[in-house]
Design an enzyme around this catalytic site. Structure first.
Site, mmCIF file in Angstrom:
data_model
loop_
_atom_site.group_PDB
_atom_site.id
_atom_site.type_symbol
_atom_site.label_atom_id
_atom_site.label_comp_id
_atom_site.label_asym_id
_atom_site.label_seq_id
_atom_site.Cartn_x
_atom_site.Cartn_y
_atom_site.Cartn_z
ATOM 1 N N CYS A 180 16.310 1.952 89.972
ATOM 2 C CA CYS A 180 16.511 3.327 89.489
ATOM 3 C C CYS A 180 15.544 4.329 90.107
ATOM 4 O O CYS A 180 15.709 5.522 89.925
ATOM 5 C CB CYS A 180 16.473 3.397 87.969
ATOM 6 S SG CYS A 180 15.449 2.185 87.206
ATOM 7 N N SER A 219 18.633 -4.524 92.593
ATOM 8 C CA SER A 219 19.851 -4.485 91.812
ATOM 9 C C SER A 219 20.832 -3.562 92.527
ATOM 10 O O SER A 219 20.430 -2.558 93.103
ATOM 11 C CB SER A 219 19.542 -3.928 90.420
ATOM 12 O OG SER A 219 20.714 -3.420 89.839
ATOM 13 N N LYS A 223 14.446 12.242 93.420
ATOM 14 C CA LYS A 223 15.836 12.329 92.958
ATOM 15 C C LYS A 223 16.624 13.341 93.777
ATOM 16 O O LYS A 223 17.842 13.261 93.876
ATOM 17 C CB LYS A 223 15.882 12.698 91.470
ATOM 18 C CG LYS A 223 15.408 11.582 90.549
ATOM 19 C CD LYS A 223 16.461 10.517 90.340
ATOM 20 C CE LYS A 223 15.870 9.253 89.729
ATOM 21 N NZ LYS A 223 16.821 8.135 89.749
ATOM 22 N N GLU A 253 17.690 11.333 96.613
ATOM 23 C CA GLU A 253 18.722 10.379 96.192
ATOM 24 C C GLU A 253 20.091 11.053 96.086
ATOM 25 O O GLU A 253 21.091 10.529 96.566
ATOM 26 C CB GLU A 253 18.342 9.770 94.831
ATOM 27 C CG GLU A 253 19.327 8.729 94.341
ATOM 28 C CD GLU A 253 18.951 8.172 92.961
ATOM 29 O OE1 GLU A 253 18.803 8.966 92.007
ATOM 30 O OE2 GLU A 253 18.796 6.945 92.839
ATOM 31 N N GLU A 284 25.760 7.703 100.428
ATOM 32 C CA GLU A 284 26.497 6.770 99.567
ATOM 33 C C GLU A 284 27.005 7.467 98.309
ATOM 34 O O GLU A 284 27.920 6.977 97.653
ATOM 35 C CB GLU A 284 25.584 5.619 99.105
ATOM 36 C CG GLU A 284 25.066 4.704 100.204
ATOM 37 C CD GLU A 284 23.770 5.199 100.816
ATOM 38 O OE1 GLU A 284 23.404 6.375 100.610
ATOM 39 O OE2 GLU A 284 23.114 4.417 101.529
ATOM 40 N N CYS A 292 8.133 7.362 85.489
ATOM 41 C CA CYS A 292 8.677 8.705 85.704
ATOM 42 C C CYS A 292 7.965 9.777 84.880
ATOM 43 O O CYS A 292 7.970 10.946 85.255
ATOM 44 C CB CYS A 292 10.161 8.720 85.384
ATOM 45 S SG CYS A 292 11.081 7.496 86.317
#
Ligand code: SF4
Ligand code: SF4
Ligand code: FES
Lengths: 168, 669
Positions: free
Chosen positions: B300, B320, B359, B362, B367, B504
């Site tokens: 994450c 993951s 983020k 990201e 993707e 975070c």
């Protein structure tokens, strides 16, 4: 295969220094002796092989004035602009060489990679002011005319040498 | 403790306890000595000279790097010191860009604060500020070298805490700058976008990149429906901007503020964190049963994911495959909410409010776009939301709390604790323990995974099997754990990693802080929030069950895979064209290219190059081949890699290489 030979030499240098980050400066010195400058991709490679960041290697390479990241000509001319030489108008000499070699501000290496012209702060030869060094050789008590002659000499020699090799 | 060891600071006796340097003692004495380059979490650098104090018999010394000895007499405010401090700050200001009122850091700038504190009203030195280019290449950060005070804080946090080293000092004297290698753009080098450098930078030289203007534009556009998702860590930190205590839970005020600003719907990233728990736990159980890709790493944190992709390609498959909660939310929102709200996919604008600068990166990963439309359109940091609230003129603390919209606004406590280090592990444990035993547990807390250490390990047995977990925050700590695994000293089944120290809640998008004890307060806030909620286990979230029943199908179904999972790739640390080192003189010839990227180098590309060259000279092929070395084919987990003609050979050996050359070279005479 010239580039490859040099790269193999880099591998050797890194191995001789046991890939130790603490040996960075001697490694850079040896690599510069091989290339006459420090090419970017080689610095990245050195960082990789020593396990340090490229930014750190770049930092060291730019901190010490003995390192250069730009390719230098075969003849590395350094005109002294220390106090003594400056007073004796060393910049006239610098300008004369620049003019002779068709160089401009920001471009201090000739297209054919034969000459690089720079100034330095004092060569420690103030008695000979104004002075310059070409590779390892010191030239003193210069005039713009004398400096131009020296350059012309080198160019002539190089041309003959070129003819020789072509003839052979 | 020997009670006799004390030193005298400004005529007060202060006992020496565990303090390593005078600065810590002076601060203990209640004197806030100014500093730029001292941080307890970093090594001592001693460059800013602001901490100079007078020690009897020694004269002026830097307090940060002077160890205390008994009976020292220290003065912190002599006339000489006061004058010197002023000069230092004036010199810094003279070398500094003069755009302070428009600077992102304006309100939290330590240089401005210091100028104010020292009562500096004019600068006696000529302005020397340079006009260096501003680097806006990174999606996460802006680097303005004209505002840099050369304290080196960012350099040290990046190399010491994160072990990335993307930026460093270069050049010398008046030319000194802090830049990425070769002066490249930040997005072209190994920066993982964690933003910790911007968090610690005392001035505006490094700041999170703002998307506030884009979000306002979307809000003001009548064709768009703008919705928000809020990450867990935001709710216990944003209050600090408005004078509230760190850790104070302000979920209700945030929801109210977002609606007042003009967001159509307000949802909770904790909802998709619950969903992540279900998918990731089932993935974990599957991997344990099939004995594959263990340990499983959490995925994450995008800074951690990039870190793995560029430094540990051999572990890429341990991540993951679950998307982060932010990205799960984006994908679901575009797919489901667009239908529910009756708007076209291209007209729904998803804005995330995150504690994080990575983020932003990201959300822009290729993707996470479909047909050119990003799943998450904009990412605002906690700081940026604070700024929007200020601009709107809302009195945040007085806003009547409102609730989130359903269904994506309903979460359990498991989804909330995702915001602090250990939270993901605990949330997964709350699921896995019940799933593997088939029994419901009354107690939901797993206090063993909690704590402040950057590396925590726990072992437990469950359903007849021993399990071992590591909870890691800070990428330097993650590197340690990975190296342990590689050397056989560490064995784990599950590893949670968050790039930011503390997780975070310590993200670089959070309100600026320098005192890391704030981590504990924010973390405490999240655990309190968990306790206050009605449900604590993701599997109990009725809206998650509903989502599976009505839309996704089973856990791990094709739909779930399409929307909730992703894949990773090895990536070059430094992008740019490949760097060729050598060509034969012939233009035509068989191209042989040996990868010398890190992965391949470690796996022996040097040996292969030697072998290949040997083979070439032994067989007289010199004029029929072009040999070159280049950096990184991005197949590092399968290295060493070489290319012979069009053939890419992975896990290459000298035999494989020569065999290929023999075949391919025939056509080149
Ligand atoms: S964002 Fe993180 S990785 Fe990038 S330069 Fe800053 S500290 Fe280093
Ligand atoms: S730990 Fe959290 S805040 Fe920090 S980079 Fe990772 S996701 Fe972002
Ligand atoms: S100043 Fe020129 S040689 Fe010394």
């Amino acid at each position: 295969m010239e580039k490859l030979r040099k790269f193999e030499r880099v591998l050797e240098i890194v191995d001789q220094n046991n890939r130790q980050a603490s040996r960075l400066i001697p490694i850079l010195q040896a690599v510069q002796a091989e290339y006459r400058y420090l090419p970017e991709e080689i610095l990245t490679f050195i960082a990789t092989s020593l396990g340090i960041s490229p930014a750190r290697v770049f930092g060291v390479a730019t901190f010490y004035s003995l390192f250069t990241l730009k390719p230098k000509g075969r003849y590395h001319i350094r005109v002294c602009n220390g106090t003594a030489c400056h007073v004796k108008r060393s910049m006239d000499i610098y300008n004369a060489i620049h003019k002779k070699l068709n160089l401009q501000p920001g471009k201090d290496t000739t297209e054919d990679m034969l000459f690089t012209v720079e100034t330095v702060n004092c060569l420690g030869a103030c008695g000979l002011a104004p002075a310059m060094v070409i590779n390892e050789e010191v030239y003193g008590q210069l005039t713009p005319e004398r400096a131009t002659e020296i350059i012309e000499d080198i160019i002539r020699k190089e041309e003959n040498h070129e003819l020789d090799t072509h003839g052979a | 403790m020997n009670e006799d060891t004390f030193i005298t600071i400004d005529n007060k006796d202060i006992p020496i306890e565990r303090e390593q340097n005078l600065l810590e003692l002076i601060r203990k004495a209640g004197v806030d000595l100014p500093t730029f380059c001292y941080h307890s979490e970093l090594s001592v650098y001693g460059a800013c000279r602001l901490c100079m104090v007078d020690v009897e018999g020694m004269g002026l010394v830097p307090a940060c790097s002077t160890p205390p000895s008994p009976n020292m007499k220290v003065k912190t405010n002599t006339e000489e010191i006061r004058k010197m401090r002023k000069i230092i700050v004036e010199l810094l200001l003279a070398n500094h860009s003069q755009n302070c009122p428009t600077c992102q850091k304006s309100a939290t700038c330590q240089l401005q604060a210091l100028a104010r504190r020292l009562g500096i009203t004019k600068i006696r030195f000529k302005n020397q500020s340079r006009d260096l280019p501003i680097d806006e290449s990174s999606p996460s950060l802006v680097r303005d070298p004209n505002k840099c005070v050369l304290c080196g804080d960012c350099v040290r946090i990046c190399s010491e805490v994160q072990t990335v080293g993307a930026i460093d000092f270069a050049y010398r004297g008046a030319q000194t700058v802090v830049i990425p290698s070769f002066g490249k753009d930040l997005d072209k080098v190994e920066c993982v976008n964690c933003g910790q450098c911007a968090r610690i930078c005392p001035t505006g030289a490094l700041t999170p990149k703002s998307e506030v203007d884009d979000v306002w534009r979307a809000i003001h556009n009548p064709d768009k429906v703008v919705i928000a998702q809020i990450a867990p860590a935001v709710r216990v930190a944003i209050g600090e901007i408005f004078g509230l205590e760190p850790g104070k839970i302000t979920t209700g005020q945030i929801a109210a503020a977002l609606r007042a600003i003009g967001f159509s719907k307000v949802f909770d990233t904790s909802f998709t964190a619950d969903l992540t728990v279900i998918e990731e736990s089932n993935e974990f159980i599957r991997r344990i049963q099939n004995k594959e890709n263990i340990p499983q790493f959490t995925s994450c944190c995008p800074a951690w994911v990039k870190f793995i992709e560029q430094y540990y390609p051999e572990f890429v498959h341990n991540l993951s495959t679950c998307r982060s909660p932010q990205q799960m939310f984006g994908a679901l929102a575009k797919e489901i909410l667009s239908v529910q709200l009756g708007v076209k996919i291209e007209d729904i604008v998803v804005v995330s409010i995150m504690p994080c600068t990575a983020k932003k990166f990201e959300a822009r990963r290729p993707e996470f776009s479909r047909d050119g439309i990003r799943d998450v359109d904009y990412v605002l940091t906690t700081q940026e939301l604070g700024r929007m609230i200020e601009e709107t003129g809302l009195h945040f603390n007085e806003l009547g709390p409102e609730s989130f919209n359903l269904p994506f606004g309903f979460k359990t406590g498991a989804g909330v604790i995702f915001g602090n280090s250990g939270g993901v592990s605990e949330a997964v444990l709350r699921y896995v323990t019940e799933k593997l035993t088939g029994e419901r547990r009354e107690n939901y807390e797993f206090k063993g995974v909690r704590g402040d250490n950057g590396i925590r390990e726990i072992k437990f047995s469950l359903a007849g099997r021993e399990f071992s977990m590591a909870i890691v925050s800070g990428l330097g700590n993650a590197r340690k754990v990975l190296e342990d695994i590689k050397s056989g000293n560490g064995q784990y089944d599950f590893i949670e990693v968050m790039a930011c120290p503390g997780g975070c809640i310590g993200g670089a998008g959070q309100p600026v802080y320098t005192d890391i004890s704030i981590h504990q307060k924010r973390t405490k806030g999240l655990y309190e929030n968990d306790r206050m909620l009605e449900l604590h286990k993701s599997q109990d979230n009725p809206y998650i069950s509903e989502l599976y029943n009505s839309f996704l199908g089973d856990v791990g179904s094709p739909k779930a895979h399409e929307l909730l999972h992703t894949h990773y790739k090895s990536r070059k640390r430094i992008t740019d064209e490949d760097m060729y080192l050598s060509y034969s003189d012939k233009a035509e010839g068989l191209e042989i290219n040996v990868c010398f990227g890190t992965g391949c180098f470690i796996k022996g590309s040097q040996k292969i190059l030697r072998g290949v060259l040997d083979y070439i000279s032994r067989n007289g092929l010199k004029n029929r081949v072009n040999v070159s070395a280049s950096f990184c084919f991005e197949a590092c987990d399968r290295g060493p890699v070489i290319r012979v003609g069009d053939r890419v050979i992975e896990q290459c050996t000298i035999e494989k290489a020569t065999e290929a050359i023999e075949k391919e070279v025939e056509v080149y005479v």
